[in-house]
Design a protein around this motif. Structure first.
Motif, PDB file in Angstrom:
ATOM      1  N   GLN A 146       0.837  -1.230  -0.112  1.00 23.54           N
ATOM      2  CA  GLN A 146       0.021   0.169   0.004  1.00 23.54           C
ATOM      3  C   GLN A 146       0.720   1.474  -0.146  1.00 23.54           C
ATOM      4  OE1 GLN A 146      -3.095  -0.427   3.357  1.00 23.54           O
ATOM      5  NE2 GLN A 146      -3.278  -2.534   2.995  1.00 23.54           N
ATOM      6  N   ILE A 147       2.071   1.072   0.032  1.00 18.93           N
ATOM      7  CA  ILE A 147       3.084   2.228   0.064  1.00 18.93           C
ATOM      8  C   ILE A 147       3.095   2.818  -1.182  1.00 18.93           C
ATOM      9  CG2 ILE A 147       5.464   3.079   0.437  1.00 18.93           C
ATOM     10  CD1 ILE A 147       5.654   1.098   2.679  1.00 18.93           C
ATOM     11  N   LYS A 148       2.656   4.108  -1.621  1.00 18.42           N
ATOM     12  CA  LYS A 148       2.806   4.716  -2.741  1.00 18.42           C
ATOM     13  C   LYS A 148       3.808   5.955  -2.544  1.00 18.42           C
ATOM     14  CE  LYS A 148      -0.542   2.037  -4.226  1.00 18.42           C
ATOM     15  NZ  LYS A 148       0.122   0.902  -5.151  1.00 18.42           N
ATOM     16  N   ASP A 151       3.861   7.620   3.031  1.00 15.68           N
ATOM     17  CA  ASP A 151       3.453   6.197   3.406  1.00 15.68           C
ATOM     18  C   ASP A 151       4.235   5.270   3.943  1.00 15.68           C
ATOM     19  OD1 ASP A 151       1.047   6.972   2.370  1.00 15.68           O
ATOM     20  OD2 ASP A 151       1.192   6.052   0.333  1.00 15.68           O
ATOM     21  N   LYS A 209       5.205   6.440   7.461  1.00 15.44           N
ATOM     22  CA  LYS A 209       4.190   6.016   8.506  1.00 15.44           C
ATOM     23  C   LYS A 209       3.853   4.542   8.781  1.00 15.44           C
ATOM     24  CE  LYS A 209       1.044   9.882   7.387  1.00 15.44           C
ATOM     25  NZ  LYS A 209      -0.037  10.470   6.848  1.00 15.44           N
ATOM     26  N   SER A 210       4.680   3.533   7.864  1.00 15.22           N
ATOM     27  CA  SER A 210       4.569   2.121   7.928  1.00 15.22           C
ATOM     28  C   SER A 210       5.049   1.532   9.013  1.00 15.22           C
ATOM     29  CB  SER A 210       4.596   1.588   6.403  1.00 15.22           C
ATOM     30  OG  SER A 210       6.069   1.530   6.299  1.00 15.22           O
TER      31      SER A 210
END
Length: 502
Positions: free
Chosen positions: A53-55, A59, A62-63
């Motif tokens: 989901q990392i774009k 992101d 935050k992951s």
């Protein structure tokens, strides 16, 4: 015939690629981040942290949080026992043994096949590429390369898995073509007993046409001194008249510069610093006239930074490369193609310019003295020692320093243990210049030294010849990439050394 221009054509593409560092830093680093995340998305770590989901960088940040070795240790130990797809895809069979943490004697840094190629060997290639760009008259490939290495040993009982010095891993996996120009022979390079290895390296290389040397300055100097003993020559250029460059790294070169200048009395000799660690290859000196290193930004390493005044905060501000400020001291955070995710490596750097990004290594997050609020870092120490040496005719072989906490007379001070290769004309003068220079370089140290109220004049203890080598040998760390801890808030190391110095 000079073969170097012909071989140099191989490096032309990398010379051109590095030129893009001037105006494409953000794009190059974002490409690295995306490539790392995509490749590791199916690993245990990637699944847990939703890499799919990392774009964007936001992101990514935050992951997951910033990690120390202790926080990754459990994953790494499972990998060392043969588990696959944990922090990086597939099975990682190589582990670089590095200096320890508070809780462990050693760290074991995973070195994947990807990291070997896209980081470590890329760094070696670029070191040569940037050297040839600066020295177009080079005859580097008309002779041999003396490359120092450590040793390795089996890793648990996992088939084909080994643990050891990074340099040993690099030699073990090096392109066979490089072995045609590298000395000493592989069996000698990987010997574990440094004293035996030192003698064999000297004997195997003293009759060769060595044009370049690579290694840690302290250990290389020991080998070169053995070459001088065996040949009976006064200067190294009498043994290797075509020697033209020393690719060095691992420890600061400043304490050794004068010794090399006296040993190699060739005005055309070049010294090129590299920043290669067990965790990755990060910087290369791309300009002989500028001691700063150029940050290598298209390898398998994504960089982030934490300002040192933020480091102890519960939620420190972390910035990508484009968020750094010139002249500010940062702790470096890396994510790599070996599965070190947002890993606080422990080194501190200060940027001197952007486009391209250049920096100096200022020390370690844990290699400083801040017992009384003085915040003395290795960069201060190196510059202070250099000035004291210049003004007293001294040469420093090794050193370490630690605080002496309040004694029965309520006196506090720093204690320096220094092994000189050339003694100063006056120990008292050397100590005085060192103390004054540290005050000039560091306002916190100067404030604590004011009228001797908080911190008294430093104490200098002269170490006997060979003390630090004896201590490293006692620790099983003689040779390889092992180095003496320079500054420490704890007195553990210096007390052990002082006992040996009696």
């Amino acid at each position: 015939m000079n073969f170097t221009p012909l071989v140099g054509l191989y490096f032309a593409s990398r010379q051109k690629a590095v030129e893009h560092y001037n105006n494409q830093a953000e794009q190059l680093q974002m490409n690295v981040m995306r490539r790392l995340v995509q490749k590791a998305s199916q690993t245990e770590w990637g699944s847990t942290h939703h890499f799919g989901q990392i774009k964007s960088y936001e992101d990514f940040a935050k992951s997951m949080s910033v990690n120390s070795y202790e926080e990754l240790k459990g994953y790494i130990d499972r990998m060392r026992h043969g588990e696959k797809d944990i922090l990086w895809p597939g099975q990682v069979i190589w582990y670089a043994k590095s200096s320890g943490t508070t809780n462990d004697k050693s760290k074991f840094i995973p070195v994947s096949k990807d990291c070997l190629q896209d980081t470590h060997y890329m760094g070696g290639t670029d070191s040569v590429a940037l050297y040839l760009k600066q020295n177009p008259k080079s005859r580097l490939f008309n002779g041999r390369a003396l490359i120092l290495g450590g040793s390795h040993a089996p890793n648990y009982n996992v088939s084909k898995s080994l643990v050891g010095d990074l340099s040993a891993i690099l030699i073990e996996n090096i392109n066979p073509l490089v072995n045609l120009i590298r000395v000493p022979k592989k069996e000698t390079a990987l010997l574990s007993d440094f004293e035996i290895k030192r003698d064999r390296i000297a004997r195997e290389t003293m009759d060769k046409n060595v044009t370049n040397i690579s290694g840690v300055p302290s250990w290389m100097l020991s080998v070169l001194n053995r070459v001088m003993e065996l040949t009976g020559k006064q200067h190294l250029n009498e043994v290797w008249p075509n020697l033209e460059v020393f690719f060095h790294g691992g420890v600061a070169f400043t304490p050794y510069r004068e010794q090399y200048r006296q040993l190699i009395q060739n005005p055309d000799m070049h010294y090129m610093e590299t920043y290669n660690a067990s965790e990755g290859f990060f910087g290369i000196q791309s300009d002989f006239s500028d001691p700063a290193l150029e940050l290598m930004i298209d390898y398998g390493v994504f960089y982030e930074f934490i300002a040192m005044d933020e480091l102890e905060k519960e939620n420190p501000t972390v910035v990508p490369l484009t968020g750094v400020e010139i002249g500010k001291n940062y702790a470096m955070v890396i994510s790599t193609s070996s599965g070190l995710w947002r890993y606080l490596i422990g080194d501190t750097v200060k940027f001197t310019q952007k486009d391209p990004y250049k920096f100096i290594i200022t020390g370690r997050t844990k290699s400083f003295i801040n017992a009384f609020g003085e915040e003395l870092i290795v960069d201060n120490a190196e510059k202070g020692l250099a000035k004291a040496c210049a003004e007293t005719g001294a040469q420093v072989q090794e050193y370490t320093a630690a605080p002496i906490f309040m004694d029965t007379h309520a006196k506090c001070r720093h204690q320096w243990l220094i092994e000189f290769s050339t003694m100063p004309d006056s120990i008292e003068k050397f100590a005085e210049i060192l103390d004054k220079t540290l005050q000039e370089l560091n306002s916190d140290y100067e404030a604590k030294r004011y009228k001797d109220i908080t911190l008294q004049h430093l104490e200098l203890v002269v170490a006997r010849k060979g003390l630090f080598n004896d201590w490293l040998k006692m620790k099983g760390k003689l040779g390889g990439q092992h180095k003496v801890p320079r500054l420490n808030n704890s007195r553990t190391h210096i007390e052990e050394l002082l006992k040996l110095n009696q």
